[in-house]
Write an enzyme that holds these catalytic residues in place. Structure first.
Site, PDB file in Angstrom:
ATOM      1  N   GLU A 151       0.815  -1.221   0.000  1.00 41.32           N
ATOM      2  CA  GLU A 151       0.000   0.000   0.000  1.00 41.32           C
ATOM      3  C   GLU A 151       0.846   1.267   0.000  1.00 41.32           C
ATOM      4  O   GLU A 151       0.429   2.299  -0.534  1.00 41.32           O
ATOM      5  CB  GLU A 151      -0.969   0.000   1.186  1.00 41.32           C
ATOM      6  CG  GLU A 151      -2.191  -0.899   0.988  1.00 41.32           C
ATOM      7  CD  GLU A 151      -1.925  -2.359   1.343  1.00 41.32           C
ATOM      8  OE1 GLU A 151      -0.828  -2.662   1.850  1.00 41.32           O
ATOM      9  OE2 GLU A 151      -2.819  -3.199   1.110  1.00 41.32           O
ATOM     10  N   HIS A 153     -11.367  -5.248   9.298  1.00 36.63           N
ATOM     11  CA  HIS A 153     -11.786  -5.222   7.892  1.00 36.63           C
ATOM     12  C   HIS A 153     -13.186  -4.624   7.759  1.00 36.63           C
ATOM     13  O   HIS A 153     -13.894  -4.918   6.811  1.00 36.63           O
ATOM     14  CB  HIS A 153     -11.788  -6.637   7.283  1.00 36.63           C
ATOM     15  CG  HIS A 153     -10.421  -7.174   6.956  1.00 36.63           C
ATOM     16  ND1 HIS A 153      -9.508  -7.475   7.926  1.00 36.63           N
ATOM     17  CD2 HIS A 153      -9.821  -7.434   5.774  1.00 36.63           C
ATOM     18  CE1 HIS A 153      -8.397  -7.927   7.346  1.00 36.63           C
ATOM     19  NE2 HIS A 153      -8.558  -7.913   6.044  1.00 36.63           N
TER      20      HIS A 153
END
Lengths: 322, 321
Positions: B60, B129
């Protein structure tokens, strides 16, 4: 010059220009330091003194279509790319005439028109920005992205992620690690496992470690790396062994350095080395002296102009582009 | 016009923008060959090729860096950060570089990048998540945050985000992907809220999944003779204060329903603005958000954690009693 010696300077005239650049960078940093001590430069500064051979050697090979991401120790990177020295100084002084109108200061100088994407205050950020630039340039100008960063950045996630990212996508990216032996106050060996060069090499990225005090050595290594990159083979990595003559930032006297270390490195000062070599290879001493006088005069004039320049009046920034 | 799913609206918006502008590229983890883990990018790799749509490593930091660096060098990148929770890793480039570049270059160079990310709870994905990262970014000048609730808005606002010259975070709620509705090819406008239901007793401001809960709650409250005006913010940053203020002038009450922790949420920002600019119109103003704990996994725990229609109905009843 003895008959058996070979010339190391591949282009005498060019090295004359580089000599001027190196003097300008050193003089610029001395000027910033003196203005800092007088309270005219604010906050903090990270000086490039001692590392001049790296920025000038690499920049001498770059083209108009290339883009560069510098570090917060970036005055030398900016000057080597051709950022107007007066505008750069005025930025340090917080003046409206600064390269970023006084919005950026020492650590965040940005000048896309001079190919400088920015100076990155987060250690390793330059690598990510140059990776993105490489992604774009591959599709647009055909140029390369260049990242400068220090030995300290080698332990940031950015290095690992971007090396891999650029290698799998075969991005035109040149990574220039300026190993000045200290990450802030800590010797790099104390906080860095293994060899720096081993990291890019483990991903199949060609890497060289070179003497970062000798500008022709830096230039030769950078030329090999850039040839690899421009040929579409993906990134290449150069580690330049160098030394900063001053502390990490203005608040650091560098007391952690072993006695004699600074003197050892100063004995191989990049500017003195180049001057000696230029004379050895036939550059007239009087011409070098003239360059030295011109740079000295230029800096004095810059100092006066900078201190006379107006401060910005009121922030007129808009949050978004419409 | 045949209704399409929210996830198809996202895909179609990307497709149309890739077709409309050569400078648009799209990359992320599993978005190419696999078509996205939520099946939101099916067929784009095949249609546009690996030069413009490609898979990346699970990196990322590099993804966000590649987006920033390419955006300031002539491209208009769209990236996918698979789960909003992973935005923490992309934050440096977004917060420290992308959102400051327009300022540092004295309004010369903007950063036209879009980060798409899947957000929200209710999918039994647990604490890391399922988060709603909006409030992490509310205090970042220069950044836009888009949060659509319908397929029509998903498509129109994603197209607008890609055409916007500023860095945009585009949030897709995972519980909305299957939602169907009509969506045309229009380009929407960022920063504009929508009044989805007229009412006279209380203004309910919300976004994303909350919009559907709010509309259901408003329907039920109608039977109690409580008339709720429902506003879908659609863009969380910048906030469309004017639309909310106009509604509050009429209803004199404001409730903000936010999926996200009560403390430091965007709901507080809405309340602050309306209080500052419309205190004289207000009889009541409050927030309904999630508790200040991480999101639980177990279905009964997670369901109770979220401010669904039941909670909204009982909360408004209690407050208006």
């Amino acid at each position: 010059m003895s008959e058996t010696s070979t010339r190391v300077l591949d282009d005498l005239e060019l090295y004359g220009v580089i000599y001027r650049q190196m003097l300008l960078i050193r003089g610029f940093e001395d000027l910033v330091q003196s203005l800092f001590l007088k309270g005219e430069v604010y906050g903090t500064t990270h000086l490039y003194s001692g590392q001049e051979a790296v920025a000038t050697g690499v920049a001498s090979l770059l083209e108009g279509r290339d883009r560069v991401a510098a570090t917060y120790r970036g005055h030398g990177h900016a000057l080597a790319l051709g950022v107007d020295p007066q505008a750069l100084l005025d930025e340090m002084l917080g003046r409206a005439t600064g390269v970023n109108g006084g919005r950026a200061g020492s650590m965040n100088v940005t000048s896309p028109a001079d190919r400088l994407i920015g100076s990155f205050g987060i250690v390793g950020g330059s690598i990510a920005a140059a990776t993105g630039a490489a992604l774009a340039l591959k599709r647009t100008t055909g140029g390369i992205g260049v990242a400068y960063f220090g030995d300290g950045a080698m332990n940031q996630g950015y290095v690992f992620e971007c090396l891999n990212f650029a290698q799998v996508l075969k991005l035109p990216l040149l990574l220039v690690c300026e190993n000045n032996r200290y990450g802030e106050y800590t010797p790099f060996e104390a906080v860095t496992a293994g060899e720096i060069r081993g990291r890019p090499e483990s991903m199949g990225v060609p890497a060289e470690t070179v003497d970062g005090m000798s500008v022709w050595t830096v230039r030769a290594a950078a030329a090999r790396a850039i040839a690899h990159v421009r040929a579409g083979n993906g990134p290449a990595f150069v580690e330049a062994l160098t030394y900063r003559y001053v502390g990490h930032s203005r608040s650091d006297p560098g007391a952690y350095r072993p006695e004699g270390e600074l003197a050892e490195w100063r004995a191989r000062d990049p500017i003195v080395l180049l001057r000696t070599q230029l004379e050895d290879e036939g550059f007239a001493g009087s011409a070098l002296a003239a360059v030295e006088q011109e740079v000295s005069d230029q800096l004095e004039q810059m100092r006066e102009r900078g201190l006379a320049a107006p401060f910005p009046s009121g922030l007129t920034a808009t949050e978004f582009k419409d | 016009m045949a209704p399409i799913a929210f996830r198809t609206a996202v895909r179609d918006a990307l497709d149309e923008e890739l077709a409309a502008d050569e400078r648009v590229i799209f990359f992320g983890e599993d978005v190419g060959l696999a078509g996205g883990v939520f099946a939101t990018t099916t067929g784009l790799y095949e249609k546009y090729g690996a030069e413009r749509v490609f898979d990346t490593p699970i990196s990322e930091l590099a993804l966000a860096g590649a987006a920033f660096g390419s955006a300031v060098n002539g491209l208009r990148p769209v990236i996918e950060i698979m789960f909003g929770d992973f935005l923490t890793l992309a934050m440096d480039m977004l917060v420290n570089q992308a959102s400051k570049y327009w300022f540092l270059t004295q309004e010369q160079i903007s950063v036209p990048l879009v980060i798409r990310s899947v957000v929200g709870a209710g999918g039994r994905f647990g604490a890391i998540h399922s988060q709603m990262p909006a409030s992490w970014f509310m205090g970042v000048p220069g950044l836009k945050i888009v949060a659509p609730s319908t397929p029509a808005d998903a498509k129109a606002l994603l197209k607008a985000a890609v055409r916007d010259d500023n860095p945009v975070l585009f949030f897709e709620h995972k519980r909305l992907y299957g939602l169907e509705g009509e969506a045309n090819g229009e380009v929407g406008r960022l920063g504009e809220a929508a009044v989805l239901r007229d009412g006279s007793d209380v203004t309910l401001v919300t976004a994303m999944k909350g919009v559907h809960d709010a509309l259901e709650a408003a329907e039920r409250l109608e039977q109690d003779q409580i008339s709720v005006e429902v506003i879908d913010l659609r863009t969380l940053r910048p906030i469309d204060t004017e639309t909310v203020l106009a509604s509050v002038r009429k209803t004199s009450r404001l409730v903000v329903v936010e999926e996200g922790p009560l403390t430091g949420g965007w709901g507080g920002e809405v309340l602050a603005r309306i209080t500052e600019q419309g205190l004289g119109y207000l009889d009541d103003a409050w927030r309904l958000a999630t508790p200040n704990t991480p999101i639980p996994y177990s279905p009964p725990l997670e369901d109770a954690f979220l401010p669904g229609p039941e909670q909204i109905v009982s909360d408004i009843r209690r407050r208006l009693r």
